[in-house]
Design a protein around this motif. Sequence first.
Motif: not given
Length: 652
Positions: A211-217, A259-267, A276-284, A549-553
């Motif tokens: 996602l970082y390199f996607g945002f940079l591009e 920025l609005e179009l980036w949200k759609q591209f990111s999604a 995108l629909s993966r539930k966030r893990a419980f934080e320790e 790996s960081d499973p970010a949405a």
Amino acid sequence: MWPSGITLDDGGGSAFAPLVVLELAPDTKEEAVAWLLSRIRDPQHSGGAELLVRQLGPGVEAGEKTNPNVFLVGASRRRLLSGAEDLGLFKEYSDGSMRGFTCANKLNFKGFTGDGDDFLSMAECQYIIKHELDTLRAKEETHVPGHSQAKLYPGKSIVRRLQSKGILVQMFPLHEKEELKRLSFSWYKKVKLAFQPLDDIRHYYGEGLGLYFGFLEYFTLALVPMALVGLPYYLFDWEDYDKYVVFAAFNLVWCTIILELWKQFSASLAFRWGTLSRKRAFEEPRPGFHGVLGFNPVTGREEPVYPAAKRHVRIYLVSVPFVLLCLYLSLHVMMIYFQMEGWALTLHDQDPTFWTGVLVFVPSVIYAVVIEIMNLIYRYAAEFLTEWENHRLESSYQNHLVLKVLVFNFFNCFASLFYIAFVMQDMVLLRQSLATLLITSQILNQVMEAFLPYWLQRRRNKKMIRRVQKRRTLGEQELPLEEQVRLEADMSTYLGTFDDYLELFLLFGYVSLFSCVYPLAAVLVVLNNVTEVYSDAFKMCHVFKRPFSDPAANIGVWQLAFEAMSVIAVVTNCALIGMSPQVKAYFPESDTQLILWTVAIEHFLLAVKFILTFLIPDVPKHIRIKLARLEFESLEALKRKVKADSSSPRRC
């Protein structure tokens, strides 16, 4: 899935592929090492991680002093698949949708053949192992054997305690040499006018970096229209400030839409990658979190408890005053810069020569260098303060750190430009200062991010050449695994995307806030971002250890930071338009009317901006339909499972 086809024996007759490296401190007690290895190998029903582990051999340099406490960790295929189910890892289903993996339906997932050898990527396998190690918990132990200062209690994460006490020096995933070569070639080794291989980057490094390199591009491509509009202004030397009113109006629309179009591209990326629909893990709790032993009502386990009131006292009575003090010092440095600028301009006015003309730019260059130094010093201070505040969760720690750093960096980098624009109202000086700050900061960043990593790589290559020569004297054709592991252990640790996003945030500010008076800014940022892609790719492939790996949405709190900057950009550009002589001509007799009209238009544009935020959905419609369909099918499957009341054990 396995690195370079290497398969080892863990000492008990079980073959495994080394995926993760654990390095303990050289002075770690033998009983602590034996206890940790036992807990890693123990079956899950006994509270262990049920992973495979073996000690790293001495390698070619057996005569040299090396840390003996380096261990390789792997897992069986069955263990990795059950770990993927425990994590809720999303994989592509036979119908093309992304669904949470389950062992019961493993044959319905695309790419699962035979025993599922190549079903999980190496990055996913390493992330599963990290998760299993992180969730390895103490049972009845009161301390780490041989280390009485490392206290334990039931339910405490063992790995986090070992990290906080310095017993576990580092834990990192191994590179896969052949796959890394292919990625390097398609990513940066051949200069081409093409998109980055985002899917390959995600496959090797995970969704967070993808996602970082996607945002940079995306950010670079979004700057192209602004660069194409701004280049004629600069080439035709339109010095008349009135001409920049149109460019400022263009900025207003641009910073909102992208920025609005980036949200759609990111999604779209997150949906394609299954986060995108993966539930966030419980934080320790964080490894550095400390407090009095108490009871967690959510988990039912004992863990450190720190009163929120004490944390708030530290934040509001220490951290906030410190940040304000730093802002005051930054303001003081800015006033010194203006004194130097005035002195240089006076000299040039008295004796306009080539050298006095050069001297005019010297204060801005010095100020730009001082800004970078102050940002760096403040960053260390902000990290120390945020650590001292003792936040329980990593997300809370990151949010407070980002807020501190963004406030200071924004003020430090842009305060002088705001002062010149709205107090001094000197557009010539504003253009000169913006150009000098932007160009100087980009040069410093390129030195730090391109030339310095290249130098580090040259040093590492010399070290590798010496080891290769020793290898050849032994008649071996490839670098042994032991040498590969120790070479990677010496590589720099990648600290995450924080600094990368911060740099893009500041560049976005330079472009969106004041580029109407220096239209070449967008062109310079495009060129900077292109080199940024290649330098970042080089660093990821050859300078840094492979990160987990960081499973970010999404890009997280940085999305909010960029949106806040876009709101400030609307206000700034409206004010610049209102100050232009062209607009002032419509209000020759009353400055009050001009101010009221400017404020009214600014409020109207902000209202339009927020309306667009609601009208343009964050997730495209076709993805929302697919997500709703998956949720419906999951509920139906759950109903069938309850009716069947199946209690058969899960097997992979």
